[in-house]
Scaffold this motif. Structure first.
Motif, PDB file in Angstrom:
ATOM      1  N   TRP A 203       0.830  -1.207   0.000  1.00 59.71           N
ATOM      2  CA  TRP A 203       0.000   0.000   0.000  1.00 59.71           C
ATOM      3  C   TRP A 203       0.866   1.259   0.000  1.00 59.71           C
ATOM      4  O   TRP A 203       0.590   2.204  -0.753  1.00 59.71           O
ATOM      5  N   SER A 204       1.909   1.261   0.823  1.00 61.62           N
ATOM      6  CA  SER A 204       2.802   2.424   0.861  1.00 61.62           C
ATOM      7  C   SER A 204       3.496   2.617  -0.476  1.00 61.62           C
ATOM      8  O   SER A 204       3.653   3.757  -0.954  1.00 61.62           O
ATOM      9  N   ASN A 205       3.899   1.517  -1.100  1.00 54.62           N
ATOM     10  CA  ASN A 205       4.553   1.617  -2.404  1.00 54.62           C
ATOM     11  C   ASN A 205       3.598   2.172  -3.457  1.00 54.62           C
ATOM     12  O   ASN A 205       3.983   2.996  -4.295  1.00 54.62           O
ATOM     13  N   SER A 206       2.335   1.737  -3.413  1.00 52.61           N
ATOM     14  CA  SER A 206       1.349   2.239  -4.367  1.00 52.61           C
ATOM     15  C   SER A 206       1.119   3.741  -4.195  1.00 52.61           C
ATOM     16  O   SER A 206       1.069   4.494  -5.175  1.00 52.61           O
ATOM     17  N   GLN A 207       1.006   4.179  -2.929  1.00 56.01           N
ATOM     18  CA  GLN A 207       0.787   5.598  -2.678  1.00 56.01           C
ATOM     19  C   GLN A 207       1.990   6.433  -3.100  1.00 56.01           C
ATOM     20  O   GLN A 207       1.843   7.499  -3.714  1.00 56.01           O
ATOM     21  N   VAL A 226      13.228   6.734  -9.272  1.00 52.68           N
ATOM     22  CA  VAL A 226      12.872   7.072  -7.886  1.00 52.68           C
ATOM     23  C   VAL A 226      11.811   6.110  -7.361  1.00 52.68           C
ATOM     24  O   VAL A 226      11.881   5.647  -6.217  1.00 52.68           O
ATOM     25  N   ALA A 227      10.825   5.773  -8.215  1.00 56.80           N
ATOM     26  CA  ALA A 227       9.763   4.855  -7.788  1.00 56.80           C
ATOM     27  C   ALA A 227      10.331   3.483  -7.447  1.00 56.80           C
ATOM     28  O   ALA A 227       9.951   2.868  -6.446  1.00 56.80           O
ATOM     29  N   LYS A 228      11.254   2.979  -8.286  1.00 56.30           N
ATOM     30  CA  LYS A 228      11.865   1.673  -8.007  1.00 56.30           C
ATOM     31  C   LYS A 228      12.723   1.719  -6.748  1.00 56.30           C
ATOM     32  O   LYS A 228      12.731   0.772  -5.956  1.00 56.30           O
ATOM     33  N   VAL A 230      12.313   3.672  -4.143  1.00 52.94           N
ATOM     34  CA  VAL A 230      11.405   3.702  -2.994  1.00 52.94           C
ATOM     35  C   VAL A 230      10.794   2.330  -2.756  1.00 52.94           C
ATOM     36  O   VAL A 230      10.624   1.900  -1.608  1.00 52.94           O
ATOM     37  N   GLU A 231      10.477   1.620  -3.833  1.00 61.51           N
ATOM     38  CA  GLU A 231       9.909   0.276  -3.684  1.00 61.51           C
ATOM     39  C   GLU A 231      10.878  -0.663  -2.973  1.00 61.51           C
ATOM     40  O   GLU A 231      10.503  -1.382  -2.027  1.00 61.51           O
ATOM     41  N   PHE A 232      12.144  -0.679  -3.412  1.00 62.23           N
ATOM     42  CA  PHE A 232      13.144  -1.533  -2.755  1.00 62.23           C
ATOM     43  C   PHE A 232      13.342  -1.127  -1.300  1.00 62.23           C
ATOM     44  O   PHE A 232      13.499  -1.985  -0.422  1.00 62.23           O
ATOM     45  N   LEU A 233      13.334   0.185  -1.034  1.00 67.71           N
ATOM     46  CA  LEU A 233      13.523   0.661   0.335  1.00 67.71           C
ATOM     47  C   LEU A 233      12.367   0.218   1.225  1.00 67.71           C
ATOM     48  O   LEU A 233      12.581  -0.263   2.350  1.00 67.71           O
ATOM     49  N   ILE A 234      11.132   0.354   0.727  1.00 69.12           N
ATOM     50  CA  ILE A 234       9.961   0.007   1.538  1.00 69.12           C
ATOM     51  C   ILE A 234       9.964  -1.472   1.882  1.00 69.12           C
ATOM     52  O   ILE A 234       9.787  -1.865   3.045  1.00 69.12           O
ATOM     53  N   PHE A 235      10.175  -2.326   0.895  1.00 70.83           N
ATOM     54  CA  PHE A 235      10.117  -3.760   1.165  1.00 70.83           C
ATOM     55  C   PHE A 235      11.345  -4.241   1.932  1.00 70.83           C
ATOM     56  O   PHE A 235      11.267  -5.229   2.670  1.00 70.83           O
ATOM     57  N   GLY A 236      12.473  -3.560   1.768  1.00 71.10           N
ATOM     58  CA  GLY A 236      13.628  -3.892   2.604  1.00 71.10           C
ATOM     59  C   GLY A 236      13.364  -3.597   4.073  1.00 71.10           C
ATOM     60  O   GLY A 236      13.658  -4.412   4.955  1.00 71.10           O
ATOM     61  N   VAL A 237      12.779  -2.417   4.337  1.00 74.63           N
ATOM     62  CA  VAL A 237      12.432  -2.070   5.720  1.00 74.63           C
ATOM     63  C   VAL A 237      11.369  -3.030   6.257  1.00 74.63           C
ATOM     64  O   VAL A 237      11.429  -3.454   7.421  1.00 74.63           O
ATOM     65  N   ALA A 238      10.385  -3.390   5.418  1.00 77.45           N
ATOM     66  CA  ALA A 238       9.343  -4.322   5.858  1.00 77.45           C
ATOM     67  C   ALA A 238       9.946  -5.671   6.241  1.00 77.45           C
ATOM     68  O   ALA A 238       9.554  -6.283   7.247  1.00 77.45           O
ATOM     69  N   PHE A 239      10.920  -6.138   5.466  1.00 79.61           N
ATOM     70  CA  PHE A 239      11.571  -7.418   5.778  1.00 79.61           C
ATOM     71  C   PHE A 239      12.320  -7.343   7.108  1.00 79.61           C
ATOM     72  O   PHE A 239      12.228  -8.251   7.944  1.00 79.61           O
ATOM     73  N   LEU A 240      13.055  -6.242   7.314  1.00 75.25           N
ATOM     74  CA  LEU A 240      13.807  -6.100   8.561  1.00 75.25           C
ATOM     75  C   LEU A 240      12.872  -5.995   9.769  1.00 75.25           C
ATOM     76  O   LEU A 240      13.147  -6.572  10.832  1.00 75.25           O
ATOM     77  N   VAL A 241      11.757  -5.261   9.607  1.00 69.29           N
ATOM     78  CA  VAL A 241      10.791  -5.145  10.703  1.00 69.29           C
ATOM     79  C   VAL A 241      10.187  -6.496  11.035  1.00 69.29           C
ATOM     80  O   VAL A 241      10.036  -6.857  12.215  1.00 69.29           O
ATOM     81  N   LEU A 242       9.857  -7.281  10.012  1.00 72.63           N
ATOM     82  CA  LEU A 242       9.285  -8.604  10.249  1.00 72.63           C
ATOM     83  C   LEU A 242      10.275  -9.500  10.974  1.00 72.63           C
ATOM     84  O   LEU A 242       9.913 -10.208  11.929  1.00 72.63           O
ATOM     85  N   MET A 243      11.530  -9.489  10.553  1.00 74.27           N
ATOM     86  CA  MET A 243      12.534 -10.315  11.225  1.00 74.27           C
ATOM     87  C   MET A 243      12.704  -9.896  12.686  1.00 74.27           C
ATOM     88  O   MET A 243      12.854 -10.735  13.573  1.00 74.27           O
ATOM     89  N   ASN A 244      12.662  -8.582  12.942  1.00 71.23           N
ATOM     90  CA  ASN A 244      12.826  -8.088  14.309  1.00 71.23           C
ATOM     91  C   ASN A 244      11.636  -8.467  15.183  1.00 71.23           C
ATOM     92  O   ASN A 244      11.793  -8.882  16.345  1.00 71.23           O
TER      93      ASN A 244
END
Length: 448
Positions: A203-207, A226-228, A230-244
């Motif tokens: 959702w964040s990537n779409s917005q 820039v869109a790509k 941001v997409e890699f950054l968002i899902f990278g952060v999501a992966f790290l948050v999930l692991m934590n």
């Protein structure tokens, strides 16, 4: 004797049947206790009063909140936030009943030192709120699926006061996986939390992509880059948050990272090459979405999408061609357009040798220039003598159009029609192939 027979038959059943029967007997005993207890009857009465009070308050409060949250035709951020909150108004009744029942539970426990009945009613109201949320409010397919098979069952177990025992049983069930092992409760938590986190990432990537694409002062290729990123950054952060959140030690992924590095060095060379080529294309902007390109291999079409691995071309007939990004870097690419720039085309034709060829260019240029899609800038139609053919004199008219002469436009077809009509109007003959047969020798008549 019948009681002993029942106990004998129950003991001979599988463990799961015995467990279910045990819960059923406990529920039956609890129901009998509630029916024979004055405190239980008072809690039932208080539960009904709390529900009726919630109905009255909701009927008065909901219209006021609906008017307050109605943004009208406004499309600002505040208006969108008000629309978002307004869609939860159907939850007002069960949540109000839940709150009033909670207040009643505190009163009952202070008087009777017991509140099991009203506590059960409070949990039921919460279950109804969750069910309404999943059924009537959530519209996203993934969230609705997650709510139907995760959130509603959890709310049902909570309403029946079985959430604790079921969680304990799932936690005690360990699944071995080689040298690793995990319990079912952890697995369910991982699936649920991971699904929610990555949905939020999507959702964040779409917005963010929508916001970036609206920045028209940026070059299209830069917007894609820039869109790509941001997409890699968002899902990278999501992966790290999930692991934590799940308590997974990221240092344990070092071995996996090494294996991925080795794979990139051997089996994933093409993927890495295409990814880097895609970044180069986005930075340089030599080919971007909307351009009509033709590659050395013969692939031609309009770029409709650029991904991390490949570009997607749409041909005249609506087919999609997936071209690796590396091909745009290592081969010759002809870019016919830059988001709608002008292009020059040529329409060949021939006239008879009996024609006054000095009048042909003016006739054709005047006819072609009348077509609304033919541009006068950077140059108007230009009819030129090409050569002397076997059957006629060859001409070609060059013309500029804004766009591509493709299957949707067919500019050349309209130009050829204009040439045909102009030549017919001036009685200029369009030749067709002639063959001269020369007979040598004496013709003899064959007599019977």
């Amino acid at each position: 004797m019948e009681s002993n027979l029942w106990e004998f038959d129950l003991e001979s059943q599988p463990e799961i049947v015995q467990t279910i029967a045990g819960y059923a007997l406990q529920g039956w005993d609890l129901a009998l206790t509630w029916l024979l207890s004055p405190a239980a009857w008072s809690q039932f009465a208080l539960l009904i009063v709390a529900y009726l009070a919630a109905v009255v308050i909701t009927r008065r409060l909901r219209p006021m909140l609906a008017r307050l949250l109605d943004p009208g035709d406004s499309d600002t951020v505040v208006a969108k936030s008000r629309r978002f909150v307004a869609q939860f108004l159907p939850l007002l009744l069960p949540l109000m009943a839940y709150v009033l029942t909670g207040i009643g539970e505190g009163v009952v426990r202070s008087i009777f030192d017991s509140g099991a009945v009203i506590a059960f009613g409070k949990r039921v109201f919460l279950f109804l709120a969750v069910r309404a949320l999943v059924r009537d409010i959530i519209s996203d397919p993934f969230l609705k699926l997650l709510g139907r098979y995760v959130l509603v069952p959890i709310a049902a177990l909570y309403a029946l006061n079985l959430l604790g025992p079921v969680a304990t049983r799932l936690e005690e069930t360990v699944v071995p996986l080689g040298n690793l092992s995990f319990n079912l409760l952890w697995l369910l938590q991982f699936v649920a939390v991971g699904g929610v986190i990555f949905w939020l990432g999507q959702w964040s990537n779409s917005q963010s992509t929508t916001f970036i694409q609206k920045q028209e002062e940026m070059r299209p290729s830069l917007r894609q880059l820039v869109a790509k990123s941001v997409e890699f950054l968002i899902f990278g952060v999501a992966f790290l948050v999930l692991m934590n959140i799940m308590g997974i030690n990221l240092s344990a992924l070092a071995v996996l990272g090494g294996a991925i590095g080795v794979g990139l060095g051997f089996g994933l060379q093409k993927i890495a090459s295409n990814f880097i080529s895609g970044v180069i294309l986005l930075v340089e902007g030599q080919a971007t979405v909307g351009d009509y390109v033709e590659l050395d291999g013969g692939e031609a079409g309009t770029i409709v999408k650029m991904t991390a691995r490949a570009a997607i071309l749409e041909t005249y007939d609506g087919r999609w061609i997936v071209v690796p990004n590396e091909d745009f870097i290592t081969t010759r690419v002809v870019n016919y357009s830059d988001s709608g720039s002008a292009n020059r085309y040529e329409a060949p034709f021939s006239v008879s040798y009996n024609t006054d060829i000095n009048a042909v260019p003016d006739i054709i240029n005047a006819a072609v220039s009348k077509l609304d899609f033919v541009l006068a800038v950077p140059e108007g139609p230009d009819c030129e003598l090409v050569g002397f053919g076997d059957s006629g004199i060859d001409f070609a008219v060059e013309y500029w159009v804004n766009g591509i002469d493709d299957g949707k436009n067919k500019y050349k077809s309209h130009v050829l029609f204009a040439i045909w009509n102009a030549l017919k109007e001036h009685d200029i003959e369009i030749p067709y192939p002639h063959r001269v047969v020369e007979m040598k020798g004496e013709l003899r008549t064959v007599s019977e």
